[in-house]
Design an enzyme around this catalytic site. Sequence first.
Site, PDB file in Angstrom:
ATOM      1  N   CYS A  11      -0.438   4.132   2.127  1.00  0.00           N
ATOM      2  CA  CYS A  11      -0.241   4.022   3.581  1.00  0.00           C
ATOM      3  C   CYS A  11       1.213   4.279   3.937  1.00  0.00           C
ATOM      4  CB  CYS A  11      -0.583   2.624   4.083  1.00  0.00           C
ATOM      5  SG  CYS A  11      -2.065   1.928   3.384  1.00  0.00           S
ATOM      6  N   ASP A  12       2.137   3.791   3.137  1.00  0.00           N
ATOM      7  CA  ASP A  12       3.519   3.680   3.593  1.00  0.00           C
ATOM      8  C   ASP A  12       4.535   4.516   2.818  1.00  0.00           C
ATOM      9  OD1 ASP A  12       2.568   1.875   5.421  1.00  0.00           O
ATOM     10  OD2 ASP A  12       2.933   0.143   4.145  1.00  0.00           O
ATOM     11  N   CYS A  49       0.833  -1.203   0.000  1.00  0.00           N
ATOM     12  CA  CYS A  49       0.000   0.000   0.000  1.00  0.00           C
ATOM     13  C   CYS A  49       0.861   1.244   0.000  1.00  0.00           C
ATOM     14  CB  CYS A  49      -0.889  -0.037   1.238  1.00  0.00           C
ATOM     15  SG  CYS A  49      -1.774   1.477   1.513  1.00  0.00           S
TER      16      CYS A  49
END
Length: 322
Positions: free
Chosen positions: A139-140, A136
């Site tokens: 997200c990261d 992701c």
Amino acid sequence: MTDNDVRHVIIIGGGPAGYTAALYAARANLSPLVIEGFNWGGQLMITSDVENYPGYTEGVMGPEMMADFRRQAERFGAEFVTDDVTKVDFSEQPHRVYVGDDEYRAQTVIVATGASARQLGLASEQRLQGRGVSYCATCDAAFFPEKHVVVVGGGDSAMEEATFLTRFAAKVTIVHRRDEFRASQIMLDRAHANEKIEWITNAVVEEVLGDERVTGVKLRDLTTDETWEIEADGVFAAIGHDPNTALFLDQLDHDEAGYLTTRPGSTETKVPGVFAVGDVQDHVYRQAVTAAGSGCMGALDAERYLAAVEGHLMAAEAAPRL
Ligand code: NAP
């Protein structure tokens, strides 16, 4: 705990399909219960800017859009259980849905459990998840400022993730197992035009390197069988998705990949009163807007089913007793 009510509708899954089904069912006075999953929101929670959902003219972040969907369903009376379904029993009416020891019953169930990101299947990948291995970028990506990251895959997801990562990383290397790409031309062109993106084709990641954190990857050239290592701080696997259907495979029809099958032109499964909507039954379009449309169809199908069943009951009650 057994919920004493037999609900009209239980919706399993909290993504665009599930929340749209909830919105329509709630507005039809069916008081839906949405068992939305512990990590509600589905794949949109790991998507960056959504620019192709009609109505959001300036685009929207995936998580924000899902919160909007959820609030809209809630506004019309949808109820939520923020937990994962552990078992279902569709063998008789009312249908049963379990969250651990808690039992919920309903005349209709709309399955909207979506699909999940595929993993590379390497032991080293498992070991380093959350330590540089990710699925992701949204997200990261921010954890990789001025770093070098590898993105695996050749589809739209890989192009999207790689392009998004360049907002943070100094360099992104796309590793793809062929030299032809599944990605759409526009996404491919965008990635090609990005100077921070480098390309390695006809190669696979054979091992993710690193003890405490990712330090690189070992690659294998599929034409020469040669292996070599490159340094990297992160690995993003963007190699497709699998449907979240393990709970249903023994009770509902499905294709070879595990996607639930529905009657053409409808969301009906082979079990009366059970419907499947969104990515759990669609491996072709897989868009938020098509999932939402499918969720709407599921709610309308459930409503018609209930009306027909209740119509039969009323007719039976009105029939002269002999
Ligand atoms: P996909 O189109 O199935 O592509 C998966 C890619 O990963 C393929 O290039 C595949 O290689 C590769 N792959 C699969 N398993 C692998 C493995 N074990 N090791 C190495 N490589 C592997 O999946 P996707 O990119 O997630 O896209 C899915 C759908 O969502 C598509 O319809 C896409 O258009 C859509 N989508 C749209 C957008 C957007 O428009 N914004 C964004 C993301 C996704 P091969 O090509 O060799 O099979």
